[in-house]
Design a protein around this motif. Structure first.
Motif, mmCIF file in Angstrom:
data_model
loop_
_atom_site.group_PDB
_atom_site.id
_atom_site.type_symbol
_atom_site.label_atom_id
_atom_site.label_comp_id
_atom_site.label_asym_id
_atom_site.label_seq_id
_atom_site.Cartn_x
_atom_site.Cartn_y
_atom_site.Cartn_z
ATOM 1 N N ASN A 20 0.874 -1.158 0.106
ATOM 2 C CA ASN A 20 -0.080 0.043 -0.020
ATOM 3 C C ASN A 20 0.732 1.287 0.109
ATOM 4 N N ALA A 21 1.861 1.147 0.893
ATOM 5 C CA ALA A 21 2.773 2.424 0.755
ATOM 6 C C ALA A 21 3.529 2.593 -0.396
ATOM 7 N N ALA A 22 4.188 1.482 -1.099
ATOM 8 C CA ALA A 22 4.653 1.613 -2.375
ATOM 9 C C ALA A 22 3.783 2.085 -3.330
ATOM 10 N N LYS A 23 2.603 1.605 -3.386
ATOM 11 C CA LYS A 23 1.697 1.895 -4.348
ATOM 12 C C LYS A 23 1.409 3.733 -4.387
ATOM 13 N N GLU A 24 1.222 3.833 -3.116
ATOM 14 C CA GLU A 24 1.038 5.347 -2.798
ATOM 15 C C GLU A 24 1.999 6.205 -3.334
ATOM 16 N N LEU A 25 3.437 5.863 -2.895
ATOM 17 C CA LEU A 25 4.456 6.570 -3.401
ATOM 18 C C LEU A 25 4.678 6.602 -4.755
ATOM 19 N N PHE A 26 4.720 5.650 -5.601
ATOM 20 C CA PHE A 26 4.599 5.250 -6.971
ATOM 21 C C PHE A 26 3.641 6.325 -7.588
ATOM 22 N N ILE A 27 2.383 6.709 -7.175
ATOM 23 C CA ILE A 27 1.457 7.464 -7.708
ATOM 24 C C ILE A 27 1.955 8.836 -7.517
ATOM 25 N N GLN A 28 2.304 9.081 -6.375
ATOM 26 C CA GLN A 28 2.597 10.634 -6.134
ATOM 27 C C GLN A 28 4.088 11.068 -6.657
ATOM 28 N N LYS A 29 4.903 10.130 -6.773
ATOM 29 C CA LYS A 29 6.354 10.538 -7.039
ATOM 30 C C LYS A 29 6.882 9.826 -8.123
ATOM 31 N N GLY A 30 6.379 8.668 -8.531
ATOM 32 C CA GLY A 30 6.941 7.889 -9.848
ATOM 33 C C GLY A 30 7.838 7.101 -9.507
ATOM 34 N N VAL A 31 8.051 6.011 -9.814
ATOM 35 C CA VAL A 31 8.939 4.687 -9.501
ATOM 36 C C VAL A 31 10.208 5.122 -9.329
ATOM 37 N N GLU A 32 10.877 5.783 -10.340
ATOM 38 C CA GLU A 32 12.243 6.227 -10.335
ATOM 39 C C GLU A 32 12.670 7.069 -9.038
ATOM 40 N N SER A 33 11.586 7.878 -8.429
ATOM 41 C CA SER A 33 11.871 9.075 -7.636
ATOM 42 C C SER A 33 11.476 8.164 -5.807
ATOM 43 N N VAL A 34 11.400 6.807 -5.710
ATOM 44 C CA VAL A 34 11.056 6.153 -4.558
ATOM 45 C C VAL A 34 12.202 5.000 -4.523
ATOM 46 N N ASN A 35 12.492 5.044 -3.168
ATOM 47 C CA ASN A 35 13.512 4.212 -2.619
ATOM 48 C C ASN A 35 13.032 3.132 -1.679
ATOM 49 N N MET A 36 13.788 2.117 -1.216
ATOM 50 C CA MET A 36 13.216 1.015 -0.140
ATOM 51 C C MET A 36 13.011 1.853 1.082
ATOM 52 N N HIS A 37 14.046 2.639 1.452
ATOM 53 C CA HIS A 37 13.950 3.359 2.876
ATOM 54 C C HIS A 37 12.796 4.268 2.991
ATOM 55 N N GLN A 38 12.172 4.925 1.986
ATOM 56 C CA GLN A 38 11.015 5.913 1.789
ATOM 57 C C GLN A 38 9.708 4.771 2.077
ATOM 58 N N ILE A 39 9.859 3.692 1.210
ATOM 59 C CA ILE A 39 8.727 2.718 1.544
ATOM 60 C C ILE A 39 8.440 2.139 2.911
ATOM 61 N N ALA A 40 9.606 1.860 3.563
ATOM 62 C CA ALA A 40 9.567 1.310 4.724
ATOM 63 C C ALA A 40 9.030 2.633 5.925
ATOM 64 N N LEU A 41 9.400 4.005 5.796
ATOM 65 C CA LEU A 41 8.855 5.019 6.383
ATOM 66 C C LEU A 41 7.488 5.231 6.273
#
Length: 199
Positions: A20-41
């Motif tokens: 859920n967190a990854a999907k939310e971040l991908f929609i907001q920022k795009g996949v290339e701008s997201v890393n594992m640390h951001q997903i964990a947070l």
């Protein structure tokens, strides 16, 4: 006597938070701008918990693609199981492609990027395209068997169709094509062309 619902295992709960967190971040920022640390947070899980579930970002992407596309897969399987038996295999395949493109239309700003990332940017090897490859191959072989088309290199034709479908986001977002134009182009190039081979 009312049954007490079973509690989900902690591992499953953690996985759901991550996805859920990854999907939310991908929609907001795009996949290339997201890393594992951001997903964990965002998921509010520890790094160790994240890495017990997923070794790398592409593994998370692959699971999201599988989940997101299950509706499309179920709808397509229902259509193929319940469609008119008199409908040609080529017509069935074109209807499947309409479903595929229409499904992507409302998710095109992020699902195509996630699909590419799910296989380290080899999108036609993603779970979505592997499934589509299987459907296209089965229906084209069925069309050959029924004598609807002849002298067709089925594997190459399938890869050509998938190559076109892989660029739907580029066509919609950057070239300004409409869904109607894309589908008419696919029909003219692949389906009308294949039908001509029976002459």
């Amino acid at each position: 006597m009312n049954e007490i619902p079973e509690k989900k295992p902690r591992k499953e709960i953690t996985k759901r938070k991550i996805l859920n967190a990854a999907k939310e971040l991908f929609i907001q920022k795009g996949v290339e701008s997201v890393n594992m640390h951001q997903i964990a947070l965002t998921a509010k899980v520890g790094q160790a918990s994240l890495y017990r579930q997923y070794n790398k970002l592409s593994d998370i992407c692959a699971d999201i693609v599988r989940e997101e596309c299950q509706v499309l897969i179920d709808d397509t399987q229902y259509y193929l199981s319940n469609t008119n038996e008199n409908l040609s295999s080529l017509d069935k395949l074109y209807q499947v492609i309409i479903k595929f493109v229409s499904y992507l239309e409302f998710r095109v700003d992020w699902i195509c990027e996630v699909t590419r990332a799910s296989t380290n940017y080899r999108p036609i090897q993603s779970p979505l395209y592997q499934w589509m490859r299987k459907i296209c191959t089965e229906l084209l072989l069925e069309a050959v068997e029924k004598g609807e088309i002849t002298d067709v290199d089925v594997p190459f034709t399938v890869e050509a169709i998938l190559g076109t479908l892989n660029n739907v986001d580029e066509q919609l977002l950057h070239q300004g094509y409409t869904i109607k134009r894309i589908l008419e182009g696919i029909e003219n190039i692949y389906f009308k062309g294949l039908r001509k081979s029976t002459n």
